[in-house]
Design an enzyme around this catalytic site. Structure first.
Site, PDB file in Angstrom:
ATOM      1  N   HIS A 124      -2.467  16.549  -2.468  1.00  9.39           N
ATOM      2  CA  HIS A 124      -2.973  16.639  -1.094  1.00  9.39           C
ATOM      3  C   HIS A 124      -2.769  18.024  -0.469  1.00  9.39           C
ATOM      4  O   HIS A 124      -3.144  18.241   0.684  1.00  9.39           O
ATOM      5  CB  HIS A 124      -2.306  15.573  -0.220  1.00  9.39           C
ATOM      6  CG  HIS A 124      -2.879  14.194  -0.431  1.00  9.39           C
ATOM      7  ND1 HIS A 124      -3.087  13.662  -1.666  1.00  9.39           N
ATOM      8  CD2 HIS A 124      -3.296  13.247   0.456  1.00  9.39           C
ATOM      9  CE1 HIS A 124      -3.596  12.442  -1.554  1.00  9.39           C
ATOM     10  NE2 HIS A 124      -3.737  12.169  -0.272  1.00  9.39           N
ATOM     11  N   GLU A 166     -12.173   5.829   4.147  1.00 11.72           N
ATOM     12  CA  GLU A 166     -11.787   6.383   5.444  1.00 11.72           C
ATOM     13  C   GLU A 166     -13.078   6.845   6.122  1.00 11.72           C
ATOM     14  O   GLU A 166     -13.427   8.026   6.125  1.00 11.72           O
ATOM     15  CB  GLU A 166     -10.780   7.512   5.233  1.00 11.72           C
ATOM     16  CG  GLU A 166      -9.500   6.983   4.572  1.00 11.72           C
ATOM     17  CD  GLU A 166      -8.626   8.060   3.952  1.00 11.72           C
ATOM     18  OE1 GLU A 166      -8.954   9.253   4.099  1.00 11.72           O
ATOM     19  OE2 GLU A 166      -7.621   7.700   3.311  1.00 11.72           O
ATOM     20  N   ASN A 168       1.720  11.284   6.144  1.00 11.31           N
ATOM     21  CA  ASN A 168       0.718  10.399   6.738  1.00 11.31           C
ATOM     22  C   ASN A 168       0.962  10.284   8.244  1.00 11.31           C
ATOM     23  O   ASN A 168       1.743   9.469   8.707  1.00 11.31           O
ATOM     24  CB  ASN A 168       0.800   9.024   6.068  1.00 11.31           C
ATOM     25  CG  ASN A 168      -0.357   8.117   6.437  1.00 11.31           C
ATOM     26  OD1 ASN A 168      -0.227   6.903   6.439  1.00 11.31           O
ATOM     27  ND2 ASN A 168      -1.501   8.687   6.740  1.00 11.31           N
ATOM     28  N   TYR A 185       0.824  -1.206   0.000  1.00 16.03           N
ATOM     29  CA  TYR A 185       0.000   0.000   0.000  1.00 16.03           C
ATOM     30  C   TYR A 185       0.861   1.260   0.000  1.00 16.03           C
ATOM     31  O   TYR A 185       1.785   1.414   0.802  1.00 16.03           O
ATOM     32  CB  TYR A 185      -0.927   0.034   1.225  1.00 16.03           C
ATOM     33  CG  TYR A 185      -1.668   1.351   1.347  1.00 16.03           C
ATOM     34  CD1 TYR A 185      -2.760   1.625   0.535  1.00 16.03           C
ATOM     35  CD2 TYR A 185      -1.235   2.339   2.233  1.00 16.03           C
ATOM     36  CE1 TYR A 185      -3.423   2.844   0.609  1.00 16.03           C
ATOM     37  CE2 TYR A 185      -1.886   3.562   2.318  1.00 16.03           C
ATOM     38  CZ  TYR A 185      -2.974   3.806   1.502  1.00 16.03           C
ATOM     39  OH  TYR A 185      -3.613   5.011   1.570  1.00 16.03           O
ATOM     40  N   TYR A 203     -18.928  30.497  46.458  1.00 18.09           N
ATOM     41  CA  TYR A 203     -18.283  29.355  45.802  1.00 18.09           C
ATOM     42  C   TYR A 203     -17.065  29.751  44.968  1.00 18.09           C
ATOM     43  O   TYR A 203     -16.081  29.012  44.892  1.00 18.09           O
ATOM     44  CB  TYR A 203     -19.279  28.645  44.880  1.00 18.09           C
ATOM     45  CG  TYR A 203     -20.343  27.835  45.581  1.00 18.09           C
ATOM     46  CD1 TYR A 203     -20.423  27.762  46.965  1.00 18.09           C
ATOM     47  CD2 TYR A 203     -21.281  27.126  44.839  1.00 18.09           C
ATOM     48  CE1 TYR A 203     -21.408  27.024  47.591  1.00 18.09           C
ATOM     49  CE2 TYR A 203     -22.278  26.377  45.450  1.00 18.09           C
ATOM     50  CZ  TYR A 203     -22.336  26.333  46.831  1.00 18.09           C
ATOM     51  OH  TYR A 203     -23.312  25.596  47.437  1.00 18.09           O
ATOM     52  N   PHE A 261      -2.143   6.503  12.143  1.00 16.73           N
ATOM     53  CA  PHE A 261      -2.318   7.904  11.764  1.00 16.73           C
ATOM     54  C   PHE A 261      -3.576   8.516  12.376  1.00 16.73           C
ATOM     55  O   PHE A 261      -3.751   9.728  12.362  1.00 16.73           O
ATOM     56  CB  PHE A 261      -2.425   8.023  10.240  1.00 16.73           C
ATOM     57  CG  PHE A 261      -3.399   7.038   9.648  1.00 16.73           C
ATOM     58  CD1 PHE A 261      -4.766   7.199   9.797  1.00 16.73           C
ATOM     59  CD2 PHE A 261      -2.941   5.919   8.965  1.00 16.73           C
ATOM     60  CE1 PHE A 261      -5.660   6.283   9.279  1.00 16.73           C
ATOM     61  CE2 PHE A 261      -3.837   4.989   8.439  1.00 16.73           C
ATOM     62  CZ  PHE A 261      -5.199   5.172   8.597  1.00 16.73           C
ATOM     63  N   ARG A 280     -14.474  30.039  47.728  1.00 15.23           N
ATOM     64  CA  ARG A 280     -14.344  28.861  48.592  1.00 15.23           C
ATOM     65  C   ARG A 280     -13.992  27.598  47.817  1.00 15.23           C
ATOM     66  O   ARG A 280     -13.231  26.750  48.291  1.00 15.23           O
ATOM     67  CB  ARG A 280     -15.659  28.652  49.351  1.00 15.23           C
ATOM     68  CG  ARG A 280     -15.572  27.651  50.465  1.00 15.23           C
ATOM     69  CD  ARG A 280     -16.911  27.226  51.046  1.00 15.23           C
ATOM     70  NE  ARG A 280     -18.021  28.127  50.802  1.00 15.23           N
ATOM     71  CZ  ARG A 280     -19.290  27.748  50.857  1.00 15.23           C
ATOM     72  NH1 ARG A 280     -19.598  26.487  51.133  1.00 15.23           N
ATOM     73  NH2 ARG A 280     -20.264  28.611  50.628  1.00 15.23           N
TER      74      ARG A 280
END
Length: 579
Positions: free
Chosen positions: A91, A483, A205, A61, A341, A395, A344
């Site tokens: 990309h 994906e 990647n 791959y 609060y 990844f 405290r």
């Protein structure tokens, strides 16, 4: 993790990897990064495995196949190098403003640590080119948006690699100038990288953009939680809080280490204070707009009344040091037992934030040394060389996404409780005798005083509530459903960074209001700051007052907020307290 420094400004990446502190030193302080010989050996060996695998004609791959949904298309060996360059070009789809330089540099450092694990198969010279860019501050200009956090941060890392291969316009920063990548790399003296088998995939990647932001965010969050405690301690002084609320026995009874630590810090910061203590009955001047109270333990130095003098034993002609009213104007007030609060419960709120920060720190410390590309190479025998190449999903940015979402919620809470103390400080019905909006009462009306900073704090807190909504619960499938679950880790990390920027200003506003309230309190009580405040709160007060003066008449306030925010960011207040 173990790390070695040859010189004060050099960090060596060894088998143990880098610590988060190492990453911050390289990014923020320009420490130089170098590879150890054993890391180089691992990188070279993994590269030999890749070359042998390609020669064998095996289907692998991303090396001899396409990517994502194109994983079943076999690529001829003659096109294996072109495949990697095409991957980077296709990309580079990031959009938006450029990412912060420290985010980009952290991403680059973490990509080196990932490739240095020896599971990726890049060439040693490719890795050394990236290290040269880091050490010379040759920074690619990376669009901030466009990653879904699986398969890693493909867009941002591709933009990084685009600069490495000398392509792209106005996409490289060096010595304060912006260059086309090729020209900038030549100007900096960094070789242009020529991608070979798997190298595009090895470089783009992974989740290093998300993790890089996370490193910087954690560093900033660590600084902010310390400053938030100091701001709270100043508010305790201003509002003369009851110290027994922070007694160690209370917090030990609940067992949470963060809560115990925060209570201890508050006790330490206010130690020696005449305002933060276990209060006795007081006698309060009831003359309108006065605010003075007689405390037996303090006495009245302005009229030579010694400490521990009972109110009933004061001379008949004694008068209020602040307004001149007689003893008849005073009424006995029962001891303060507990505060609201926001005062405290400060340890119970900031304590879990400290524990959240610790958890996130541990997770990201593991992640920064992880091998996160796909596939990974595992050497099973060195001579003769034998190995396995397996596809996996390291990844995926889910570990980063979840802890960043967790941290964003925690840090938003720091702002929530800080803003509530801001509101209390300026409210004359709740601030124990101080004036409305913390300006001398004689000036009110014509002057607004500190009315508006709480508006800003409220706006920032509200924005942080929106930003704290988790990103990791969302997933939109990509790559033709190949994906089909993604992490949104960069979104989780980026919005946490935005929360911290807002929080810095919220804490600055609380500090600004608290020191003003302390000034008014000391003026009313006729006591010098040096005798009134705890040792550490006095130091913090002085640092702030060196930059920002007391407000008497209205002036432009935003420069004051910015100056205190700069003190917070620089860590100066913490340094002055701890040294």
């Amino acid at each position: 993790m173990e790390w070695i420094k040859l010189l004060p400004e050099t960090v060596i990446l060894d088998n143990e990897g880098l610590s988060l502190e190492d990453v911050v030193h390289i990014v923020k302080n320009d420490y130089q990064l170098k590879l150890s010989e054993n890391v180089k050996e691992k990188v070279v060996l993994a590269r030999k495995a890749i070359e042998k695998a390609v020669e064998s004609g095996e289907k692998i791959y991303g090396i001899t196949t396409g990517f994502g949904a194109l994983r079943d298309i076999v690529i001829p060996e003659k096109d294996a190098t072109k495949l990697q360059t095409n991957l980077i070009r296709s990309h580079c789809v990031g959009v938006g403003e450029p990412a912060r330089d420290d985010f980009v540099k952290a991403m680059m450092v973490l990509r080196v640590t990932a490739l240095g694990q020896g599971y990726s198969g890049c060439q040693l010279k490719t890795l050394e080119n990236l290290i040269q860019m880091i050490n010379k501050n040759v920074l690619p200009i990376i669009p901030i948006k466009g990653s879904v956090g699986a398969s890693g941060d493909l867009a941002q890392l591709s933009h990084m690699v685009l600069a490495m291969i000398g392509e792209g316009e106005n996409n490289l920063k060096f010595e304060g100038k912006i260059y086309n990548a090729k020209e900038g790399m030549q100007k900096a003296g960094v070789p242009i990288t020529k991608l070979s088998y798997k190298e595009g995939l090895a470089l783009n990647n992974g989740s290093q953009y998300s993790a890089g932001i996370a490193c910087i965010v954690l560093h900033e969050a660590s600084n902010l939680i310390k400053n938030a405690e100091i701001a709270a301690a100043l508010s305790l002084e201003a509002l003369k809080a009851a110290s027994q609320q922070f007694d160690d026995r209370i917090h030990q009874a609940r067992f949470h280490p963060g809560q115990i630590a925060v209570a201890k810090n508050l006790r330490s910061y206010t130690k020696g204070s005449v305002f933060v203590k276990k209060h006795e009955s007081l006698f309060t001047c009831e003359v309108e707009n006065c605010g003075y109270y007689y405390d037996r333990k303090m006495g009245d130095a302005s009229q030579n009344v010694l400490p521990n003098t009972e109110f009933i034993n004061l001379p008949d002609d004694w008068t209020c040091p602040n307004c001149g009213g007689s003893k008849d104007n005073f009424e006995k007030q029962w001891p303060k037992i507990q505060d609201d609060y926001s005062i405290r419960c400060t340890p119970q709120v900031l304590g879990p934030v400290r524990e959240t920060l610790e958890h996130c720190w541990k997770t990201i410390s593991r992640e920064i040394n992880a091998a996160t590309d796909n596939p990974l190479i595992f050497i099973t025998k060195k001579d003769p060389l034998e190995f396995d190449i397996y596809s996996g999903g390291n990844f995926h940015g889910e570990p980063i996404a979840m802890v960043m979402d967790y941290l964003s919620i925690a840090m938003a809470e720091v702002g929530n409780i800080s803003e509530r103390r801001c509101a209390k400080l300026i409210d004359d019905k709740r601030n124990d005798g101080l004036s409305l909006f913390l300006i001398p009462r004689s000036e009110l009306g014509l002057n607004s005083g500190f009315m508006m900073p709480q508006y800003t704090a409220a706006a920032l807190v509200s924005e942080n509530k929106v930003l704290a909504a988790p990103a990791s619960v969302d997933s939109i499938p990509t790559s033709d459903e190949a994906e089909d679950h993604v992490s949104m880790s960069p979104i989780a990390a980026r919005k946490t960074a935005e929360i911290l920027e807002n929080l810095q200003y919220i804490i600055a506003i609380e500090m600004m209001l608290a020191v003003q309230a302390i000034d008014l309190r000391c003026d009313i009580q006729k006591i010098p700051h040096e005798k009134a405040l705890g040792k550490d709160t006095l130091k913090a007060y002085k640092v702030i007052r060196e930059s920002v003066s007391k407000l008497i008449h209205d002036r432009i306030i935003y420069p004051d907020i910015n100056k205190i925010a700069d003190l917070i960011k620089s860590g100066k207040i913490i340094v002055d307290i701890t040294t």
